[in-house]
Design a protein around this motif. Structure first.
Motif, PDB file in Angstrom:
ATOM      1  N   VAL A 167       4.283 -68.749  16.942  1.00  0.00           N
ATOM      2  CA  VAL A 167       5.379 -68.605  15.995  1.00  0.00           C
ATOM      3  C   VAL A 167       5.131 -69.519  14.807  1.00  0.00           C
ATOM      4  CG1 VAL A 167       7.039 -67.974  17.800  1.00  0.00           C
ATOM      5  CG2 VAL A 167       6.890 -70.350  17.056  1.00  0.00           C
ATOM      6  N   ALA A 168       5.672 -69.128  13.648  1.00  0.00           N
ATOM      7  CA  ALA A 168       5.543 -69.947  12.450  1.00  0.00           C
ATOM      8  C   ALA A 168       6.621 -69.543  11.463  1.00  0.00           C
ATOM      9  CB  ALA A 168       4.156 -69.777  11.833  1.00  0.00           C
ATOM     10  N   GLY A 169       6.906 -70.445  10.533  1.00  0.00           N
ATOM     11  CA  GLY A 169       7.822 -70.160   9.444  1.00  0.00           C
ATOM     12  C   GLY A 169       9.142 -70.898   9.551  1.00  0.00           C
ATOM     13  N   ASN A 170      10.015 -70.609   8.576  1.00  0.00           N
ATOM     14  CA  ASN A 170      11.349 -71.185   8.522  1.00  0.00           C
ATOM     15  C   ASN A 170      12.336 -70.089   8.154  1.00  0.00           C
ATOM     16  OD1 ASN A 170      13.680 -72.628   8.178  1.00  0.00           O
ATOM     17  ND2 ASN A 170      12.931 -73.856   6.474  1.00  0.00           N
ATOM     18  N   PRO A 171      13.068 -69.590   9.164  1.00  0.00           N
ATOM     19  CA  PRO A 171      12.988 -69.959  10.573  1.00  0.00           C
ATOM     20  C   PRO A 171      11.724 -69.376  11.221  1.00  0.00           C
ATOM     21  CG  PRO A 171      14.566 -68.180  10.312  1.00  0.00           C
ATOM     22  CD  PRO A 171      14.111 -68.568   8.923  1.00  0.00           C
ATOM     23  N   ALA A 172      11.276 -70.038  12.283  1.00  0.00           N
ATOM     24  CA  ALA A 172      10.067 -69.586  12.973  1.00  0.00           C
ATOM     25  C   ALA A 172      10.278 -68.197  13.554  1.00  0.00           C
ATOM     26  CB  ALA A 172       9.699 -70.564  14.084  1.00  0.00           C
ATOM     27  N   ARG A 173       9.250 -67.365  13.444  1.00  0.00           N
ATOM     28  CA  ARG A 173       9.294 -66.018  14.026  1.00  0.00           C
ATOM     29  C   ARG A 173       7.957 -65.758  14.707  1.00  0.00           C
ATOM     30  NH1 ARG A 173       6.372 -62.582  10.954  1.00  0.00           N
ATOM     31  NH2 ARG A 173       5.925 -63.205   8.829  1.00  0.00           N
TER      32      ARG A 173
END
Length: 185
Positions: A167-173
């Motif tokens: 998962v990665a990102g903001n919000p994580a996905r």
């Protein structure tokens, strides 16, 4: 707090005293590490709710309530680790945590009057075995990160992560599964 109910931290002398004592112990751990890393590990073992064998860390290390933090065998906490709030935090075995990771357990009410009155509650954070958190990852209250998952650097994890997911990102996905990475044996 331990029951997960709403409470008023800022008006509780007992909770303020507990965090002050833990912060003092964290300062001692961090100061001791440079000259005696083994003693720093012993101090950490005394502070935490539980700590497995062969745990490693790099200072600075910070926790609000040491007794609420549990770290499994062979896990590694890189520099500038922060475990905030009185919620239970469980870190499994063989977990790698990158620098400047943040594990948050407190939550505040959306209602501005209740916030002003100082209410908060804590939700547990659980990181299962063989997880890797990249640098500057934030894990929010109530989140479980499943076994063998990987969280990309800089991610903000606001919901549970399935086992074996990247998962990665903001919000994580979820980006993809981690299993079967080419060229890795």
């Amino acid at each position: 707090m331990v029951a997960g109910d709403w409470y008023r931290y800022r008006v509780s002398p007992e909770l303020v005293a507990m965090t002050a004592a833990t912060q003092a112990c964290c300062r001692e751990i961090n100061e001791t590490y440079a000259s005696d890393p083994e003693r720093a590990l012993l101090l950490m073992r005394d502070l935490l709710g539980s700590m497995g064998d062969a745990v490693q860390f790099r200072p600075p290390f910070y926790a609000d309530y040491g007794s609420r933090l549990h770290i499994g065998d062979r896990s590694f906490l890189n520099a500038d680790f922060l475990a905030l709030g009185g919620g239970e935090i469980t870190i499994g075995k063989d977990v790698l945590i990158g620098p400047s990771a943040r594990l948050y357990t407190p939550n505040h009410p959306m209602d501005p009057d209740q916030r002003r009155e100082g209410y908060e509650r804590v939700l547990p954070v659980r990181i299962e075995d063989n997880v890797w958190l990249g640098g500057s990852v934030v894990v929010c209250p109530g989140v479980t990160i499943g076994e063998s998952a990987v969280v990309g650097a800089g991610s903000v994890v606001t919901r549970d992560v399935p086992a074996g997911a990247f998962v990665a990102g903001n919000p994580a996905r979820v980006i993809r599964p981690v299993a079967g990475e080419p060229g890795v044996r």
